[in-house]
Write a protein that holds these residues in place. Structure first.
Motif, PDB file in Angstrom:
ATOM      1  N   LYS A 244       2.595 -10.449  -0.262  1.00 45.66           N
ATOM      2  CA  LYS A 244       3.434 -11.364   0.521  1.00 45.66           C
ATOM      3  C   LYS A 244       3.454 -10.957   1.987  1.00 45.66           C
ATOM      4  O   LYS A 244       3.488 -11.814   2.877  1.00 45.66           O
ATOM      5  CB  LYS A 244       4.845 -11.403  -0.080  1.00 45.66           C
ATOM      6  N   THR A 245       3.427  -9.658   2.259  1.00 48.11           N
ATOM      7  CA  THR A 245       3.344  -9.184   3.642  1.00 48.11           C
ATOM      8  C   THR A 245       2.105  -9.745   4.319  1.00 48.11           C
ATOM      9  O   THR A 245       2.158 -10.223   5.463  1.00 48.11           O
ATOM     10  CB  THR A 245       3.305  -7.639   3.677  1.00 48.11           C
ATOM     11  N   ASP A 259       9.621  -0.870   1.984  1.00 43.25           N
ATOM     12  CA  ASP A 259       9.629  -0.516   0.563  1.00 43.25           C
ATOM     13  C   ASP A 259      10.173   0.898   0.432  1.00 43.25           C
ATOM     14  O   ASP A 259       9.960   1.740   1.308  1.00 43.25           O
ATOM     15  CB  ASP A 259       8.227  -0.612  -0.040  1.00 43.25           C
ATOM     16  N   ILE A 260      10.847   1.160  -0.667  1.00 40.89           N
ATOM     17  CA  ILE A 260      11.486   2.463  -0.855  1.00 40.89           C
ATOM     18  C   ILE A 260      10.495   3.544  -1.257  1.00 40.89           C
ATOM     19  O   ILE A 260      10.754   4.737  -1.092  1.00 40.89           O
ATOM     20  CB  ILE A 260      12.615   2.358  -1.904  1.00 40.89           C
ATOM     21  N   THR A 266       1.894   3.210   1.100  1.00 42.21           N
ATOM     22  CA  THR A 266       0.522   3.570   1.460  1.00 42.21           C
ATOM     23  C   THR A 266      -0.444   2.483   1.021  1.00 42.21           C
ATOM     24  O   THR A 266      -1.395   2.136   1.739  1.00 42.21           O
ATOM     25  CB  THR A 266       0.132   4.914   0.819  1.00 42.21           C
ATOM     26  N   ARG A 267      -0.191   1.913  -0.134  1.00 46.68           N
ATOM     27  CA  ARG A 267      -1.045   0.833  -0.623  1.00 46.68           C
ATOM     28  C   ARG A 267      -0.920  -0.407   0.257  1.00 46.68           C
ATOM     29  O   ARG A 267      -1.901  -1.101   0.522  1.00 46.68           O
ATOM     30  CB  ARG A 267      -0.686   0.495  -2.070  1.00 46.68           C
ATOM     31  N   VAL A 268       0.289  -0.693   0.736  1.00 45.09           N
ATOM     32  CA  VAL A 268       0.483  -1.823   1.656  1.00 45.09           C
ATOM     33  C   VAL A 268      -0.363  -1.621   2.906  1.00 45.09           C
ATOM     34  O   VAL A 268      -1.059  -2.544   3.363  1.00 45.09           O
ATOM     35  CB  VAL A 268       1.970  -1.983   2.033  1.00 45.09           C
ATOM     36  N   LYS A 269      -0.321  -0.414   3.459  1.00 44.00           N
ATOM     37  CA  LYS A 269      -1.088  -0.119   4.678  1.00 44.00           C
ATOM     38  C   LYS A 269      -2.583  -0.264   4.421  1.00 44.00           C
ATOM     39  O   LYS A 269      -3.327  -0.781   5.272  1.00 44.00           O
ATOM     40  CB  LYS A 269      -0.754   1.288   5.164  1.00 44.00           C
ATOM     41  N   ALA A 279       1.322  -5.372  10.409  1.00 41.10           N
ATOM     42  CA  ALA A 279       2.755  -5.462  10.139  1.00 41.10           C
ATOM     43  C   ALA A 279       3.352  -4.091  10.404  1.00 41.10           C
ATOM     44  O   ALA A 279       2.663  -3.064  10.313  1.00 41.10           O
ATOM     45  CB  ALA A 279       3.020  -5.886   8.697  1.00 41.10           C
ATOM     46  N   GLU A 280       4.607  -4.069  10.748  1.00 44.67           N
ATOM     47  CA  GLU A 280       5.316  -2.799  10.888  1.00 44.67           C
ATOM     48  C   GLU A 280       5.729  -2.343   9.496  1.00 44.67           C
ATOM     49  O   GLU A 280       6.461  -3.047   8.796  1.00 44.67           O
ATOM     50  CB  GLU A 280       6.561  -2.958  11.764  1.00 44.67           C
ATOM     51  N   CYS A 281       5.253  -1.194   9.074  1.00 40.61           N
ATOM     52  CA  CYS A 281       5.522  -0.699   7.726  1.00 40.61           C
ATOM     53  C   CYS A 281       6.614   0.366   7.778  1.00 40.61           C
ATOM     54  O   CYS A 281       6.494   1.363   8.504  1.00 40.61           O
ATOM     55  CB  CYS A 281       4.258  -0.125   7.096  1.00 40.61           C
TER      56      CYS A 281
END
Length: 420
Positions: A244-245, A259-260, A266-269, A279-281
């Protein structure tokens, strides 16, 4: 360790220790010593055995009066599923006997494994087709039947029993038709791409270019319904694994992904890097986040995940419903906090991959009572491919696995747009 040995280790974790496959396959788990191809095979074997576990156990009951210890029983379960799925009897039986011979303290049971699986090889495949579709456990089936009726639950179970297709979300929706042609995919009415059969994801056209990402068609809808536009400030709460990001970033929004879990972030990045999106993570607790104000917030709240059983057949065996009350309370707190982060006139998309009304329709109705002036934007759900049958009475969307049953199903989801 072999792929079959890895599958048995996964079955031991799910059925013996009530662990989810996603946890068992993380780094540091029992599959670390396997090659990538064997690891993938072990996961598939375990998942399909769990998908058909009721049939598997009914077949084994015909040939046994007393069950062996768990690991040996899981070897029998794995072998039974493989034989009934068309596996070569010689290879399956011999490998399962070898596995049984290496189970500490149960080496003598290899003869039992050999005898039972040879009987299964003779008549199991024919009997398999006469057995009913595996049912959900009572702790889940009862509340779902109360909510949707027995016929609907039976239809969901039929979808759960079939290995799901692979859905992809294109980075640029305008390129969806071209991507579908290049990879031989079906372009779904909602804009997702669907592939059937065994697929090596990294070998598909557009993978290296980041032209798409894996995301179930239902999971892609919350970001579409939010309708982010260029320059909007958007918060994606509980963002991992990042599908979704990426949708929000591809729409041109200024996205903060929170995310907590540091591991999941790390997977999002990694996913953002592959797709060339930004995106700012932020790693942190959604209930403590103090940023904003945001033009829009997408809250994919922690939930029972009961809508994802078609892709995660381990879930009914690793959970028992005891966490429902705590999750429902957490969702309400997250809604309340998210509303404090919205700019005046902002919108909040609340969604859960749950089939339980308490984590969807009821949750939104309660939020409307707690917050005078809060409304549901029912018009936001009027999008291409969204069927009127999915509309729920309070203004949200209720999607069930049996929707699109003829296309391979879809994850169960609840989605609503709240406006202040």
């Amino acid at each position: 360790m072999t792929a079959r040995g890895g599958a048995v280790a996964l079955l031991d974790g799910v059925l013996g220790r009530e662990r989810l496959l996603s946890d068992l396959t993380a780094p540091g788990g029992p599959l670390d010593r396997l090659s990538p191809s064997d690891k993938a095979r072990a996961q598939r074997l375990a998942a399909e055995t769990l998908r058909g576990l009721e049939r598997v156990d009914r077949l084994l009951q015909r040939h046994m009066t007393k069950y062996p210890p768990l690991t040996t029983r899981n070897i029998l379960r794995l072998g039974t599923w493989e034989l009934c799925a068309g596996g070569a009897a010689h290879g399956v039986v011999n490998d399962c006997v070898d596995l049984a011979a290496n189970v500490p303290g149960s080496e003598s049971l290899k003869g039992l494994v050999n005898a039972v699986l040879r009987k299964i090889a003779d008549n199991g495949p024919a009997v398999w087709e006469t057995l009913r579709v595996p049912r959900l456990p009572k702790w889940l089936r009862d509340p779902l039947s109360e909510a949707w009726g027995n016929a609907a639950v039976t239809a969901m179970e039929e979808v759960h029993f079939v290995a799901p297709p692979l859905d992809l979300t294109p980075r640029e929706p305008a390129q969806a038709e071209a991507l579908a042609r290049d990879m031989g995919a079906e372009l779904l009415p909602t804009g997702s791409l669907r592939l059937t059969g065994s697929t090596q994801v990294s070998a598909l056209p557009g993978f290296e270019q980041g032209a798409w990402w894996v995301q179930d068609a239902a999971a892609a809808l919350p970001a579409v319904i939010l309708g982010a536009t260029t320059g909007e400030k958007v918060l994606d709460l509980c963002a991992a694994p990042g599908g979704k990001t990426m949708q929000l970033a591809a729409a041109g929004a200024e996205v903060t992904a929170l995310d907590i879990s540091a591991r999941r972030m790390t997977r999002v990045k990694e996913n953002l890097a592959r797709t060339g999106l930004t995106a700012e993570c932020v790693t942190g607790d959604a209930l403590e986040h103090g940023g904003g104000p945001y033009d829009a917030i997408l809250l994919d709240a922690p939930c029972s995940a009961t809508g994802t059983i078609r892709r995660h057949p381990d879930l009914p065996h690793a959970k028992d419903g005891s966490d429902f009350a705590g999750l429902i309370e957490l969702q309400a707190r997250m809604i309340d906090h998210a509303l404090t982060l919205l700019a005046p006139g902002g919108r909040l998309v609340f969604c859960t991959c749950s089939l339980l009304p308490d984590e969807g329709e009821v949750q939104v109705e309660a939020a409307l009572e707690r917050h005078p002036g809060l409304t549901v934007d029912s018009a936001a759900r009027d999008l291409p491919g969204v069927e009127a049958a999915w509309h729920s009475t309070e203004g949200g969307l209720r999607i069930r696995p049996d929707h699109w049953a003829g296309r391979g199903g879809i994850d169960g989801f609840y989605i609503a747009v709240l406006r202040r």
